[in-house]
Design an enzyme around this catalytic site. Structure first.
Site, mmCIF file in Angstrom:
data_model
loop_
_atom_site.group_PDB
_atom_site.id
_atom_site.type_symbol
_atom_site.label_atom_id
_atom_site.label_comp_id
_atom_site.label_asym_id
_atom_site.label_seq_id
_atom_site.Cartn_x
_atom_site.Cartn_y
_atom_site.Cartn_z
ATOM 1 N N CYS A 1 36.286 106.864 18.426
ATOM 2 C CA CYS A 1 37.134 105.717 18.368
ATOM 3 C C CYS A 1 38.437 105.859 18.496
ATOM 4 O O CYS A 1 39.253 106.157 18.156
ATOM 5 C CB CYS A 1 37.178 105.938 16.845
ATOM 6 S SG CYS A 1 38.095 104.290 16.021
ATOM 7 N N GLU A 2 37.746 105.907 19.843
ATOM 8 C CA GLU A 2 39.670 105.233 21.363
ATOM 9 C C GLU A 2 39.494 104.127 22.003
ATOM 10 O O GLU A 2 37.685 104.625 22.689
ATOM 11 C CB GLU A 2 39.620 106.787 21.844
ATOM 12 C CG GLU A 2 39.867 107.756 20.860
ATOM 13 C CD GLU A 2 41.384 107.643 20.803
ATOM 14 O OE1 GLU A 2 41.949 107.130 20.996
ATOM 15 O OE2 GLU A 2 41.770 108.540 18.962
ATOM 16 N N ARG B 1 37.348 114.649 30.845
ATOM 17 C CA ARG B 1 37.441 114.477 32.287
ATOM 18 C C ARG B 1 37.498 113.117 32.670
ATOM 19 O O ARG B 1 38.918 113.178 33.225
ATOM 20 C CB ARG B 1 37.055 114.649 33.301
ATOM 21 C CG ARG B 1 36.228 116.377 33.316
ATOM 22 C CD ARG B 1 35.506 117.529 34.195
ATOM 23 N NE ARG B 1 36.394 116.927 35.580
ATOM 24 C CZ ARG B 1 36.372 116.447 36.435
ATOM 25 N NH1 ARG B 1 34.959 115.936 36.556
ATOM 26 N NH2 ARG B 1 36.934 116.576 37.898
ATOM 27 N N GLY C 1 38.992 126.388 43.634
ATOM 28 C CA GLY C 1 39.345 125.186 44.428
ATOM 29 C C GLY C 1 38.363 123.854 45.078
ATOM 30 O O GLY C 1 38.949 122.994 45.309
ATOM 31 N N GLU D 1 38.087 132.909 44.135
ATOM 32 C CA GLU D 1 37.164 132.651 43.224
ATOM 33 C C GLU D 1 36.770 131.752 42.268
ATOM 34 O O GLU D 1 36.714 130.246 41.999
ATOM 35 C CB GLU D 1 38.274 132.331 41.608
ATOM 36 C CG GLU D 1 39.031 133.831 41.795
ATOM 37 C CD GLU D 1 40.339 133.552 40.756
ATOM 38 O OE1 GLU D 1 41.288 135.337 40.728
ATOM 39 O OE2 GLU D 1 41.435 133.472 40.342
ATOM 40 N N PRO D 2 36.049 131.226 43.137
ATOM 41 C CA PRO D 2 34.944 129.336 42.931
ATOM 42 C C PRO D 2 34.311 129.068 41.105
ATOM 43 O O PRO D 2 33.799 130.618 40.496
ATOM 44 C CB PRO D 2 33.559 129.097 43.895
ATOM 45 C CG PRO D 2 33.614 130.968 43.595
ATOM 46 C CD PRO D 2 34.872 131.637 43.962
ATOM 47 N N GLY D 3 34.555 128.431 40.532
ATOM 48 C CA GLY D 3 33.697 127.681 39.702
ATOM 49 C C GLY D 3 33.162 126.595 39.929
ATOM 50 O O GLY D 3 31.924 126.518 39.543
ATOM 51 N N ARG D 4 34.166 125.499 39.876
ATOM 52 C CA ARG D 4 33.516 124.151 39.813
ATOM 53 C C ARG D 4 32.876 123.590 40.899
ATOM 54 O O ARG D 4 30.881 123.525 41.293
ATOM 55 C CB ARG D 4 34.246 123.700 39.857
ATOM 56 C CG ARG D 4 33.999 121.542 40.328
ATOM 57 C CD ARG D 4 34.732 120.369 40.904
ATOM 58 N NE ARG D 4 36.899 121.393 40.474
ATOM 59 C CZ ARG D 4 36.965 120.123 39.949
ATOM 60 N NH1 ARG D 4 36.312 119.609 38.842
ATOM 61 N NH2 ARG D 4 38.454 120.271 39.295
ATOM 62 N N TYR E 1 33.850 121.929 33.334
ATOM 63 C CA TYR E 1 34.236 121.789 32.726
ATOM 64 C C TYR E 1 33.899 120.705 31.724
ATOM 65 O O TYR E 1 34.989 119.569 31.580
ATOM 66 C CB TYR E 1 35.659 120.901 33.542
ATOM 67 C CG TYR E 1 36.574 122.338 34.230
ATOM 68 C CD1 TYR E 1 37.345 122.842 33.710
ATOM 69 C CD2 TYR E 1 36.192 122.064 36.133
ATOM 70 C CE1 TYR E 1 37.487 124.203 34.461
ATOM 71 C CE2 TYR E 1 36.887 123.237 36.316
ATOM 72 C CZ TYR E 1 37.102 124.261 36.230
ATOM 73 O OH TYR E 1 38.146 124.616 37.194
#
Length: 443
Positions: free
Chosen positions: A361-362, A330, A248, A290-293, A390
């Site tokens: 198409c949004e 995101r 986090g 547990e670092p990811g980002r 992500y």
């Protein structure tokens, strides 16, 4: 745009990453294109390892592969001495195919299937992070069938609400994850697991959220987990060897973000562990994170080609690129903000305010609102920073748009690590039932 890692503007006025000119990368690989700064990824890995070594505690740094899981990234994490956390059979398969050592793999998830548990047991992974009683019973039964004893951590919710988006906050009582300390289910889980003949309870896991910019939440989580651990020791005579405090740790997406240095996060956590457990525990537990980002997030840049534009006088100017929510959902999910620049005109002065639209198409397919750029032309290259986490992981084929390629860049060399999908890939899993195929054409 803030230039992260090895990014710079070269003498041609082009954005350069890892010694590679982004204009040349576009010519070689096309766009959209995910560009990963390998040197910066390795730097982040080493910052974690060095900070924990300085603490004097036993530790494991496990890369949270959900942030960006491809075989090349698994190999890089292994080279840097990290363990790996996976949350699905697909991530586990990717890690094993990459040759990642199974004994350093931790399996997470709130709804692991029997097939996933079976696959992980067969691979002899290092640890399961058990999330609920249903999973505990399944894992016990599967291990008993094979006459094995498997390592587990119990995921607990310490009742700590991180200062982050509600969808990525996970440590509070009202969460789909884990056993709650406050209502007694965590204690019941420890009691049950400690009696199991086929589960080896190593310790606890706690994760309070994502994109966190302060240490107080982590410190409070350590205190809550330590209080629970001491209660368990007194009541059940169970001593935890491992305390996993999740991840986090925040990164800088825009000037509004104020992340701390990796060493600041680690020191706050390890100091809190020392003060909370010292004197009350036989020895300090091993600490896992547990670092990811924070390992891959700011190492990624997505390169787009500008297409059409639409100027609504007195309202705004829309500039459309050849990607969007299919390669970066995101902003639509979390209202996430990004910085960007024209990669082919890095020294030009900003002249207009535009909003960057994707090609889906949004109406909600917007990447950046109100971005200051030079006068934008069709064919310009737009580089969006901090897309390493992500983005590829959440990419989709909505509107049957092909997912982009991914390249690692370092020391002037670019290496393809994920091929761009082909049109044939889009239909590769489609099946037309015979009864439909035999129907006559409409006339």
């Amino acid at each position: 745009m803030y230039l992260h890692g090895t990014s710079k503007i070269n003498p041609k006025g082009h954005l350069e990453i890892g010694g590679c000119d982004t204009v040349e990368l576009k010519e070689t690989y096309g766009t959209p294109l995910y560009i990963m700064d390998e040197a910066l990824i390795r730097q982040r890995c080493r910052e974690y390892m060095e900070a924990f070594r300085a603490s004097g505690l036993q530790f494991q740094v496990a890369y949270a592969s959900k942030a960006f899981c491809v075989m090349a990234m698994c190999r890089l994490a292994e080279e840097e001495g990290l363990s790996l956390d996976v949350v699905s059979e697909g991530e586990l398969f990717t890690a094993l195919e990459a040759g990642f050592p199974a004994h350093r793999i931790h399996f997470h998830g709130n709804n692991k299937t029997p097939e996933e548990l079976e696959m992980a047991i067969q691979a002899n992974i290092g640890c399961f992070v058990v999330d609920n009683f249903v999973e505990m019973h399944m894992l016990q039964a599967l291990a008993a069938e094979k006459g094995l004893k498997v390592n587990i951590l119990l995921r607990v919710t310490p009742g700590v609400e991180a200062h982050t988006h509600e969808y990525i906050s996970t440590g509070q009582t009202d969460s789909k994850f884990g056993f709650d300390i406050g209502n007694g289910s965590a204690f019941d889980a420890v009691e049950l697991a400690s009696r199991s003949q086929n589960l080896r309870l190593l310790g606890l896991h706690s994760h309070i959220g994502s994109q966190i910019f302060e240490v107080e939440g982590f410190q409070l989580a350590v205190e809550r987990v330590a209080q629970f651990a001491l209660h368990v020791k007194d009541k059940l005579n169970v001593i935890f060897k491992v305390i996993n405090l999740g991840g986090g740790f925040g990164i800088r997406y825009t000037a509004e973000d104020t992340p701390l240095k990796v060493s600041d996060y680690v020191k706050a956590i390890t100091d809190a562990v020392k003060s909370s457990f010292a004197g009350a525990y036989p020895q300090l537990p091993e600490i896992w994170v547990e670092p990811g980002r924070s390992i891959v997030g700011d190492a990624g840049t997505t390169l787009y080609t500008v297409g059409t534009s639409k100027d609504i006088p007195g309202v705004r100017k829309y500039v459309s690129v050849d990607g969007g929510m299919t390669d970066n959902p995101r902003p639509a999910l979390y209202e996430s903000k990004y910085e960007a620049m024209l990669a082919n005109r890095g020294r030009d002065t900003a002249e207009e305010t535009v909003s960057i639209a994707g090609k889906c198409c949004e109406s909600g397919d917007m990447l950046i609102w109100d971005l200051e750029l030079p006068q934008v032309k069709s064919g310009d290259l737009l580089a969006v920073a901090c897309t390493g986490a992500y983005n590829y992981a959440m990419a989709s084929n909505y509107n049957r748009i092909r997912r982009p390629a991914v390249v690692f860049v370092q020391n002037g060399q670019s290496d393809l690590v994920v091929k761009r999908e082909s049109l044939q890939d889009i239909t590769a899993c489609d099946v037309i039932p015979e009864r439909i195929a035999k129907q006559p054409s409409f006339k």
